[in-house]
Design a protein around this motif. Structure first.
Motif, PDB file in Angstrom:
ATOM      1  N   ARG A 140      37.159  54.260  27.296  1.00 14.56           N
ATOM      2  CA  ARG A 140      37.484  55.431  28.562  1.00 14.56           C
ATOM      3  C   ARG A 140      38.456  54.880  29.500  1.00 14.56           C
ATOM      4  O   ARG A 140      39.541  55.506  29.853  1.00 14.56           O
ATOM      5  N   ASN A 141      38.178  53.873  30.089  1.00 11.95           N
ATOM      6  CA  ASN A 141      38.879  53.460  31.169  1.00 11.95           C
ATOM      7  C   ASN A 141      40.500  52.913  30.512  1.00 11.95           C
ATOM      8  O   ASN A 141      41.449  53.171  31.041  1.00 11.95           O
ATOM      9  N   LEU A 142      40.271  52.227  29.375  1.00 12.38           N
ATOM     10  CA  LEU A 142      41.746  51.868  28.761  1.00 12.38           C
ATOM     11  C   LEU A 142      42.531  52.961  28.088  1.00 12.38           C
ATOM     12  O   LEU A 142      43.751  53.147  28.368  1.00 12.38           O
ATOM     13  N   VAL A 143      41.733  54.125  27.803  1.00 12.15           N
ATOM     14  CA  VAL A 143      42.538  55.307  27.137  1.00 12.15           C
ATOM     15  C   VAL A 143      42.909  56.198  28.428  1.00 12.15           C
ATOM     16  O   VAL A 143      44.382  56.316  28.507  1.00 12.15           O
ATOM     17  N   LEU A 144      42.065  56.594  29.035  1.00  9.14           N
ATOM     18  CA  LEU A 144      42.335  57.560  29.874  1.00  9.14           C
ATOM     19  C   LEU A 144      42.851  56.913  31.505  1.00  9.14           C
ATOM     20  O   LEU A 144      43.918  58.025  32.275  1.00  9.14           O
ATOM     21  N   THR A 145      42.765  55.825  31.599  1.00 10.26           N
ATOM     22  CA  THR A 145      43.451  55.316  33.026  1.00 10.26           C
ATOM     23  C   THR A 145      44.547  54.470  32.758  1.00 10.26           C
ATOM     24  O   THR A 145      45.404  54.467  33.438  1.00 10.26           O
ATOM     25  N   GLN A 146      44.152  53.612  31.649  1.00 11.59           N
ATOM     26  CA  GLN A 146      45.411  52.631  31.536  1.00 11.59           C
ATOM     27  C   GLN A 146      46.182  52.814  30.453  1.00 11.59           C
ATOM     28  O   GLN A 146      47.451  52.538  30.340  1.00 11.59           O
ATOM     29  N   GLY A 147      45.847  53.902  29.543  1.00 13.29           N
ATOM     30  CA  GLY A 147      46.540  54.636  28.709  1.00 13.29           C
ATOM     31  C   GLY A 147      46.955  53.540  27.759  1.00 13.29           C
ATOM     32  O   GLY A 147      47.741  53.526  26.695  1.00 13.29           O
ATOM     33  N   LYS A 148      45.937  52.628  27.161  1.00 12.53           N
ATOM     34  CA  LYS A 148      46.180  51.833  26.168  1.00 12.53           C
ATOM     35  C   LYS A 148      45.087  52.118  24.928  1.00 12.53           C
ATOM     36  O   LYS A 148      43.821  52.243  25.016  1.00 12.53           O
ATOM     37  N   ILE A 149      45.716  52.362  23.892  1.00 12.34           N
ATOM     38  CA  ILE A 149      45.191  52.838  22.709  1.00 12.34           C
ATOM     39  C   ILE A 149      45.798  51.862  21.470  1.00 12.34           C
ATOM     40  O   ILE A 149      47.042  51.797  21.316  1.00 12.34           O
ATOM     41  N   PRO A 150      45.011  51.203  20.545  1.00 13.44           N
ATOM     42  CA  PRO A 150      45.486  50.781  19.507  1.00 13.44           C
ATOM     43  C   PRO A 150      46.658  51.485  18.504  1.00 13.44           C
ATOM     44  O   PRO A 150      45.896  52.799  18.526  1.00 13.44           O
ATOM     45  N   PRO A 151      47.373  51.223  17.777  1.00 12.99           N
ATOM     46  CA  PRO A 151      48.346  51.926  17.065  1.00 12.99           C
ATOM     47  C   PRO A 151      47.658  52.804  15.982  1.00 12.99           C
ATOM     48  O   PRO A 151      48.067  53.877  15.848  1.00 12.99           O
ATOM     49  N   GLU A 152      46.658  52.172  15.429  1.00 17.65           N
ATOM     50  CA  GLU A 152      46.033  53.064  14.251  1.00 17.65           C
ATOM     51  C   GLU A 152      45.129  54.221  14.773  1.00 17.65           C
ATOM     52  O   GLU A 152      44.917  55.191  14.232  1.00 17.65           O
ATOM     53  N   SER A 153      44.654  54.068  16.217  1.00 15.53           N
ATOM     54  CA  SER A 153      43.732  54.967  16.732  1.00 15.53           C
ATOM     55  C   SER A 153      44.751  56.278  17.278  1.00 15.53           C
ATOM     56  O   SER A 153      44.474  57.155  17.224  1.00 15.53           O
ATOM     57  N   MET A 154      45.823  55.643  17.604  1.00 13.23           N
ATOM     58  CA  MET A 154      47.028  56.770  18.133  1.00 13.23           C
ATOM     59  C   MET A 154      47.082  57.727  17.277  1.00 13.23           C
ATOM     60  O   MET A 154      47.367  58.907  17.359  1.00 13.23           O
ATOM     61  N   ASP A 155      47.491  57.183  15.844  1.00 16.10           N
ATOM     62  CA  ASP A 155      47.733  58.134  14.818  1.00 16.10           C
ATOM     63  C   ASP A 155      46.757  59.321  14.562  1.00 16.10           C
ATOM     64  O   ASP A 155      46.863  60.351  14.299  1.00 16.10           O
ATOM     65  N   MET A 156      45.275  58.429  14.607  1.00 13.46           N
ATOM     66  CA  MET A 156      44.206  59.392  14.265  1.00 13.46           C
ATOM     67  C   MET A 156      44.033  60.460  15.576  1.00 13.46           C
ATOM     68  O   MET A 156      43.764  61.601  15.258  1.00 13.46           O
TER      69      MET A 156
END
Length: 546
Positions: free
Chosen positions: A400-416
């Motif tokens: 949650r910190n990576l996604v919502l705070t740092q904006g880091k998401i794996p490319p394959e997850s980004m599409d999903m």
């Protein structure tokens, strides 16, 4: 006169005549077996130092635990917690899943429990020679004798358990235990072995001097005493072994909080505070009130999350059960727990002092981003942990910190995630095609049945996989046929059904997950749905538990 009496023993005129009866009662005068005043002073100083070392380190550990910023009450459902404490803490049900480890740990654990009385009794000889731990009497029968017998038997079993543990580490060498150096575990095992052996030899010296209480209840010590080991000077042996036992015992006590074996204290506590929410359920975050999203620093965890680190036995079962680790991915569930503990120990002083600026975050000290993304959230690690550590919630918080705070998401997850946001399903197929799997089956949508004024008993929640995946559609079709054959009046939402948000929540995008949840809840409330059946386990868990 008192000091002289301890040194030289009572005179013949002072000695009670009915010594046989006093032996049975455990009050036989110790004579030359008593310690000197100098011994008492020396042992008092030693105990003060050992207890101070133990107490200071335990104080720091507890103080670090309560730097946790997240509140997490765990005092609900006390009967269930007490039951878990007994089953998993005292009787170690999960440890026993592996018979070899279960046997050796039970021998050692029960030695700690049963020999507690002997610790008090033997230490007390420095201050009250001949004092015995009081025990209850049942129907005129004193339990002192059975206690002595249990102490002797468990001491032998503990020695066997230590031997089994050393054999396991140095000969069997299971992969899951080869993650650490041997030194710390070997030191602790040698301490335990020394304590139980010195206990038996001390009792044997007591028996050899003829001053042992209830010798008939101490068969092992009495057998040792019958040899020629203590023939020369039993009093010297008694005093030497008393000091050996006390020094080993309290040195071990001082050492424990400085090692990973602090779990001896905290593991059993952890079982009482285990998570009682349904298995697989992830906690919801109040996005409106939260100042931070997820965790990037150890103090952002709850006190229970930090307690896991001190409770961890480093048995490696969690990592051995991890499917991601088994396929070579850089995820090590055990290291998440132990690295949280080590980070807390390293940074605890700065955290307490409020000097956290510049300190490395959890992605530097606990686990890498790559390993955090590798988790499948299957909960195998949590299921296998014998002390009820909770690995997955920490991984989700870091995501949650990576996604919502740092904006880091794996490319394959980004599409999903983008597909869920736009078409309400991970595949990205048009949302209007969600009900096409039911064509030709006579399955009606909830809107159609209500318009036709037909009764509906159950709403069938189909889920994304059964709606859009070609192979999984067969599951939905077969399930619909079963319901129709059973005469169940059911309907589906069709195009009104949306993803439950489960994939988004598990990847760390709590905002998108809650968006999907609110939309589905509004739809269900609008129709007044009372009963739902699901063929997808992920949908079932999300609807029922989250």
């Amino acid at each position: 006169m008192a000091s002289r009496s301890r040194d030289r023993g009572p005179s013949e005129t002072d000695r009670p005549r009915n010594t046989r009866g006093l032996k049975r009662e455990g009050r036989f005068p110790r004579g030359n077996m008593a310690l000197t005043a100098l011994d008492t002073v020396a042992v008092t100083a030693f105990l003060a130092v050992a207890l101070s070392i133990f107490g200071r380190k335990m104080y720091l550990r507890l103080r670090y635990l309560f730097t946790a910023q997240r509140k997490e009450p765990r005092w609900d459902r006390l009967p269930t917690r007490l039951k878990n404490f007994v089953v998993y803490g005292i009787f170690q049900r999960k440890v026993a899943r592996e018979w070899y480890a279960g046997v050796l740990h039970s021998f050692i654990f029960w030695a700690f429990v049963i020999l507690g009385a002997s610790v008090v009794e033997i230490t007390a000889q420095a201050y009250a020679p001949g004092w015995r731990v009081p025990t209850p009497t049942i129907a005129g029968f004193s339990l002192t004798g059975p206690l002595y017998l249990a102490e002797e038997v468990i001491a032998v079993l503990a020695a066997i358990g230590v031997g089994m543990a050393l054999y396991r580490r140095y000969v069997i060498r299971p992969k899951k235990l080869m993650h650490e150096g041997m030194r710390d575990a070997t030191i602790v095992l040698c301490f335990i072995l020394g304590i139980v052996i010195s206990f038996l030899l001390f009792n044997a010296a007591d028996a050899a001097a003829g001053t042992v209480a209830l010798p008939e209840w101490k068969p092992i010590s009495s057998a040792i005493a019958s040899t020629s080991i203590f023939g020369a000077d039993p009093a010297l042996w008694w005093r030497t072994l008393w000091w050996t036992h006390v020094v080993l015992l309290f040195s071990f006590l001082a050492y424990v909080p400085h090692s990973k074996h602090i779990h001896i204290i905290f593991a059993i506590v952890n079982t009482f505070f285990m998570d009682l929410t349904p298995k697989g359920a992830l906690k919801t975050v109040d996005l409106e009130k939260s100042e931070t999203f997820g965790v990037s620093r150890v103090e952002q965890l709850s006190w229970r999350g930090l307690l896991d680190g001190y409770a961890c036995t480093e048995c490696g079962r969690c990592t051995a059960a991890c499917p991601a680790n088994a396929t070579g991915k850089p995820l090590n569930p055990m290291r998440i727990i132990t690295n949280i503990r080590d980070t807390l120990n390293d940074q605890g002083g700065a955290i307490v002092g409020g000097q956290v600026d510049g300190l490395p975050d959890m992605f530097q000290t606990v686990h890498t981003d790559e390993g955090i993304w590798a988790c499948t959230t299957c909960y195998a690690c949590v299921y296998e942990c014998p002390v009820m550590n909770e690995h997955v919630p920490k991984i989700i918080d870091m995501r949650r910190n990576l996604v919502l705070t740092q904006g880091k998401i794996p490319p394959e997850s980004m599409d999903m995630l983008r597909n869920i946001e736009t078409n309400y399903n991970p595949w990205g197929i048009g949302w209007d095609q969600r009900g096409r799997w039911a064509e030709g089956l006579g399955v009606r949508t909830l809107a159609e049945t209500i318009a036709a004024n037909e009764p509906v008993d159950v709403l069938y929640w189909v889920g994304c996989a059964a709606s859009f995946d070609d192979r999984n559609r067969k599951v939905a079709q077969a399930f619909a046929r079963v319901l129709k054959k059973a005469g169940v009046r059911f309907a589906i939402l069709g195009a009104e059904e949306k993803c439950t948000g489960d994939p988004a929540r598990r990847i760390g995008n709590e905002y998108l997950a809650q968006t999907m949840i609110r939309a589905n809840v509004a739809t269900l409330n609008g129709y007044g749905v009372k009963r739902i059946v699901a063929s997808c386990p992920h949908c079932f868990n999300a609807i029922k538990n989250e």
